[in-house]
Design a protein around this motif. Structure first.
Motif, mmCIF file in Angstrom:
data_model
loop_
_atom_site.group_PDB
_atom_site.id
_atom_site.type_symbol
_atom_site.label_atom_id
_atom_site.label_comp_id
_atom_site.label_asym_id
_atom_site.label_seq_id
_atom_site.Cartn_x
_atom_site.Cartn_y
_atom_site.Cartn_z
ATOM 1 N N ALA A 166 9.798 4.803 -11.744
ATOM 2 C CA ALA A 166 9.667 3.480 -11.131
ATOM 3 C C ALA A 166 8.726 3.540 -9.935
ATOM 4 O O ALA A 166 7.940 2.616 -9.702
ATOM 5 C CB ALA A 166 11.041 2.960 -10.708
ATOM 6 N N ARG A 167 8.789 4.620 -9.163
ATOM 7 C CA ARG A 167 7.875 4.775 -8.028
ATOM 8 C C ARG A 167 6.419 4.810 -8.495
ATOM 9 O O ARG A 167 5.537 4.250 -7.848
ATOM 10 C CB ARG A 167 8.193 6.069 -7.267
ATOM 11 C CG ARG A 167 9.506 6.032 -6.497
ATOM 12 C CD ARG A 167 9.715 7.315 -5.704
ATOM 13 N NE ARG A 167 11.132 7.493 -5.421
ATOM 14 C CZ ARG A 167 11.880 8.468 -5.893
ATOM 15 N NH1 ARG A 167 11.345 9.390 -6.684
ATOM 16 N NH2 ARG A 167 13.159 8.543 -5.586
ATOM 17 N N ARG A 168 6.189 5.488 -9.625
ATOM 18 C CA ARG A 168 4.818 5.542 -10.160
ATOM 19 C C ARG A 168 4.328 4.140 -10.492
ATOM 20 O O ARG A 168 3.192 3.772 -10.196
ATOM 21 C CB ARG A 168 4.774 6.419 -11.409
ATOM 22 C CG ARG A 168 5.036 7.895 -11.140
ATOM 23 C CD ARG A 168 4.669 8.729 -12.360
ATOM 24 N NE ARG A 168 4.992 10.128 -12.134
ATOM 25 C CZ ARG A 168 6.036 10.757 -12.662
ATOM 26 N NH1 ARG A 168 6.876 10.085 -13.435
ATOM 27 N NH2 ARG A 168 6.259 12.034 -12.425
ATOM 28 N N GLY A 169 5.193 3.358 -11.155
ATOM 29 C CA GLY A 169 4.793 1.994 -11.483
ATOM 30 C C GLY A 169 4.540 1.163 -10.252
ATOM 31 O O GLY A 169 3.562 0.413 -10.169
ATOM 32 N N LEU A 170 5.409 1.298 -9.259
ATOM 33 C CA LEU A 170 5.249 0.546 -8.017
ATOM 34 C C LEU A 170 3.956 0.944 -7.310
ATOM 35 O O LEU A 170 3.182 0.090 -6.846
ATOM 36 C CB LEU A 170 6.459 0.788 -7.119
ATOM 37 C CG LEU A 170 6.570 -0.050 -5.848
ATOM 38 C CD1 LEU A 170 8.038 -0.323 -5.535
ATOM 39 C CD2 LEU A 170 5.940 0.673 -4.659
ATOM 40 N N ASN A 171 3.680 2.254 -7.246
ATOM 41 C CA ASN A 171 2.468 2.724 -6.573
ATOM 42 C C ASN A 171 1.212 2.298 -7.314
ATOM 43 O O ASN A 171 0.173 2.040 -6.691
ATOM 44 C CB ASN A 171 2.508 4.247 -6.430
ATOM 45 C CG ASN A 171 3.529 4.701 -5.401
ATOM 46 O OD1 ASN A 171 3.837 3.969 -4.470
ATOM 47 N ND2 ASN A 171 4.063 5.904 -5.578
ATOM 48 N N MET A 172 1.305 2.219 -8.660
ATOM 49 C CA MET A 172 0.152 1.759 -9.419
ATOM 50 C C MET A 172 -0.208 0.325 -9.056
ATOM 51 O O MET A 172 -1.380 0.001 -8.819
ATOM 52 C CB MET A 172 0.449 1.866 -10.912
ATOM 53 C CG MET A 172 -0.737 1.537 -11.824
ATOM 54 S SD MET A 172 -0.954 -0.208 -12.202
ATOM 55 C CE MET A 172 0.507 -0.537 -13.163
ATOM 56 N N PHE A 173 0.798 -0.558 -8.965
ATOM 57 C CA PHE A 173 0.507 -1.942 -8.594
ATOM 58 C C PHE A 173 -0.015 -2.023 -7.159
ATOM 59 O O PHE A 173 -0.895 -2.843 -6.862
ATOM 60 C CB PHE A 173 1.747 -2.818 -8.783
ATOM 61 C CG PHE A 173 2.017 -3.169 -10.214
ATOM 62 C CD1 PHE A 173 1.153 -4.011 -10.907
ATOM 63 C CD2 PHE A 173 3.117 -2.661 -10.885
ATOM 64 C CE1 PHE A 173 1.385 -4.341 -12.233
ATOM 65 C CE2 PHE A 173 3.364 -2.983 -12.207
ATOM 66 C CZ PHE A 173 2.494 -3.815 -12.885
ATOM 67 N N ASN A 174 0.509 -1.194 -6.271
ATOM 68 C CA ASN A 174 -0.025 -1.170 -4.912
ATOM 69 C C ASN A 174 -1.495 -0.756 -4.900
ATOM 70 O O ASN A 174 -2.301 -1.303 -4.142
ATOM 71 C CB ASN A 174 0.796 -0.221 -4.038
ATOM 72 C CG ASN A 174 2.148 -0.807 -3.653
ATOM 73 O OD1 ASN A 174 2.310 -2.025 -3.622
ATOM 74 N ND2 ASN A 174 3.111 0.047 -3.360
ATOM 75 N N ARG A 175 -1.844 0.224 -5.743
ATOM 76 C CA ARG A 175 -3.218 0.712 -5.791
ATOM 77 C C ARG A 175 -4.192 -0.369 -6.236
ATOM 78 O O ARG A 175 -5.343 -0.404 -5.790
ATOM 79 C CB ARG A 175 -3.314 1.912 -6.729
ATOM 80 C CG ARG A 175 -2.714 3.200 -6.180
ATOM 81 C CD ARG A 175 -3.606 3.820 -5.116
ATOM 82 N NE ARG A 175 -4.891 4.212 -5.624
ATOM 83 C CZ ARG A 175 -5.151 5.390 -6.193
ATOM 84 N NH1 ARG A 175 -4.177 6.280 -6.318
ATOM 85 N NH2 ARG A 175 -6.362 5.667 -6.625
ATOM 86 N N VAL A 176 -3.745 -1.231 -7.159
ATOM 87 C CA VAL A 176 -4.632 -2.287 -7.648
ATOM 88 C C VAL A 176 -4.391 -3.601 -6.912
ATOM 89 O O VAL A 176 -4.817 -4.668 -7.359
ATOM 90 C CB VAL A 176 -4.482 -2.483 -9.176
ATOM 91 C CG1 VAL A 176 -4.897 -1.223 -9.917
ATOM 92 C CG2 VAL A 176 -3.051 -2.867 -9.554
ATOM 93 N N GLU A 177 -3.679 -3.538 -5.790
ATOM 94 C CA GLU A 177 -3.506 -4.675 -4.887
ATOM 95 C C GLU A 177 -2.775 -5.852 -5.521
ATOM 96 O O GLU A 177 -3.098 -7.010 -5.277
ATOM 97 C CB GLU A 177 -4.859 -5.119 -4.328
ATOM 98 C CG GLU A 177 -5.574 -4.024 -3.543
ATOM 99 C CD GLU A 177 -6.921 -4.476 -3.015
ATOM 100 O OE1 GLU A 177 -7.214 -5.682 -3.079
ATOM 101 O OE2 GLU A 177 -7.671 -3.614 -2.562
ATOM 102 N N VAL A 178 -1.810 -5.530 -6.369
ATOM 103 C CA VAL A 178 -0.915 -6.554 -6.915
ATOM 104 C C VAL A 178 0.399 -6.470 -6.147
ATOM 105 O O VAL A 178 1.027 -5.409 -6.110
ATOM 106 C CB VAL A 178 -0.664 -6.343 -8.421
ATOM 107 C CG1 VAL A 178 0.416 -7.300 -8.932
ATOM 108 C CG2 VAL A 178 -1.953 -6.539 -9.205
ATOM 109 N N PRO A 179 0.848 -7.551 -5.505
ATOM 110 C CA PRO A 179 2.082 -7.483 -4.719
ATOM 111 C C PRO A 179 3.303 -7.215 -5.591
ATOM 112 O O PRO A 179 3.437 -7.760 -6.689
ATOM 113 C CB PRO A 179 2.166 -8.872 -4.065
ATOM 114 C CG PRO A 179 1.330 -9.755 -4.926
ATOM 115 C CD PRO A 179 0.237 -8.897 -5.485
#
Length: 385
Positions: free
Chosen positions: A273-286
């Motif tokens: 879940a952290r990986r998924g969360l960090n991926m969205f952070n990387r692409v600037e999706v809240p």
């Protein structure tokens, strides 16, 4: 009439290659051809820098295949990735350097902030429901979240972006095929007042989708752009598990208003879940928040609670990361039974505890959307180094 691979190849042999040299089959530009229920899927390999210029080539190939008797539709993608098993002559030599989606840092000229990506016409906000791994109940959460938002008075649609494992036809009990509006546009299916599109409507349930990334991305683009979506307040996108092509395609193609991360309480699921969360952070999706699914099990005979996967892991992780905790959903037999029956718990038992939980999650998601004004958010430009 059943369309055959040989008939498709013969038809594609009439399509001239780039610069009118040879044809796309003899030049080895056509990928393996996948046929299911009268739908034909393949990709054409072209130089990355000429993709826009050669769009008419893709359209010509698509039109040609659609003319074949027995073909209901065709999905054709342009790709710079060499697909395995190409037909015809050997492909041109691969470049010594890997294809890049942007120049290296030292060669990159200063750029203005990229223009906002076009949204889907008529759709105000698009949210992704994602998980770092499979088996955590992401699709069940997505469908009940969508129905919870509808219960709040919103006009809602669902896009099933899980190309390899589409669940929406089963979860919503939808049978049949979508109708064509015109030669390029199809009408979404509908259940419980929610408009739905899924690759599962176009192929049989047992048919495996053995596709490479470019075909997945092309299918997602078509389900976004070539579907006659009505006016919607929110589109809920059921993402495939992981952090791959589908997630990046969605972030590149549309201005996502936010993402909901689904996890179970145990440490192993939380790592993903952290990986998924960090991926969205990387692409600037809240990230709108985290849902803890299968939070605990209630025995139907005694009502006793069992923390099968641990307890409170996702809530603690949300607090640690400063992300909204949207709620915990228990593991119950009725959720499983209603999902298998195509009658999600929010509509089959609207007054039950599980339905109330999903509606509470929907209320928090809507509040987050309204607070941050994310519907007009600009989509990111993704650069691979």
């Amino acid at each position: 009439m059943t369309v055959t691979r040989e008939a498709v190849i013969e038809k594609l042999s009439t399509i001239k290659g780039p610069d009118l040299k040879g044809d796309i089959v003899s030049l080895g530009l056509v990928s393996e051809i996948f046929i299911a229920d009268g739908k034909v899927f393949f990709s054409i390999t072209v130089p990355a820098e000429r993709a826009k210029e050669l769009e008419p080539l893709r359209e010509a190939a698509e039109r040609a295949v659609k003319e074949l008797p027995g073909v209901a539709n065709a999905v054709v993608a342009l790709t710079a990735e060499r697909e395995g098993g190409g037909m015809g002559a050997a492909p041109p030599p691969r470049p010594q350097q890997p294809l890049r989606s942007s120049p290296p840092p030292q060669a990159r000229a200063p750029q203005a902030r990229p223009a906002a990506k076009a949204g889907v016409p008529g759709v105000e906000s698009i949210i992704a429901v994602a998980s770092g791994k499979g088996g955590v109940g992401k699709s069940t959460t997505a469908v009940n979240l969508a129905l919870g938002l509808k219960a709040l008075g919103l006009k809602v649609g669902i896009l099933d972006a899980d190309i390899y494992g589409p669940s929406m036809p089963r979860l919503l009990g939808i049978k049949g095929k979508p109708e064509m509006v015109d030669s390029r546009t199809i009408r979404p299916m509908e259940a419980y007042g929610v408009h739905v599109m899924s690759i599962g409507f176009l192929v049989e349930e047992e048919t495996p989708m053995i596709w490479r990334g470019p075909m997945v991305m092309s299918a997602l683009r078509q389900m976004l752009r070539d579907v006659a979506w009505p006016q919607l307040d929110v589109m809920v996108v059921d993402m495939p598990p992981g952090t791959g092509d589908a997630q990046l395609t969605m972030a590149q193609q549309v201005p996502l208003a936010g993402a909901v991360i689904v996890s179970t309480p145990q440490d192993l699921a939380l790592i993903d879940a952290r990986r998924g969360l960090n991926m969205f952070n990387r692409v600037e999706v809240p990230v709108l928040g985290i849902v803890e699914n299968m939070s605990y099990f209630l025995a139907p005979d005694t009502g006793k609670r069992y923390d099968i996967f641990g307890s409170g892991g996702a809530k603690a992780e949300a607090e640690r990361l400063g992300v909204t905790f949207l709620g915990e959903v228990p593991l119950t037999i009725d959720v499983r039974e209603s999902s298998d029956a195509g009658t999600p718990v929010v509509v089959s038992d609207p007054d039950g505890a599980q339905a109330r939980t999903y509606r509470a999650i929907a209320e928090k998601v809507l509040e987050k959307l309204q607070t941050q004004g994310a519907a007009g958010r600009q989509a990111p430009k993704i650069v691979f180094e």
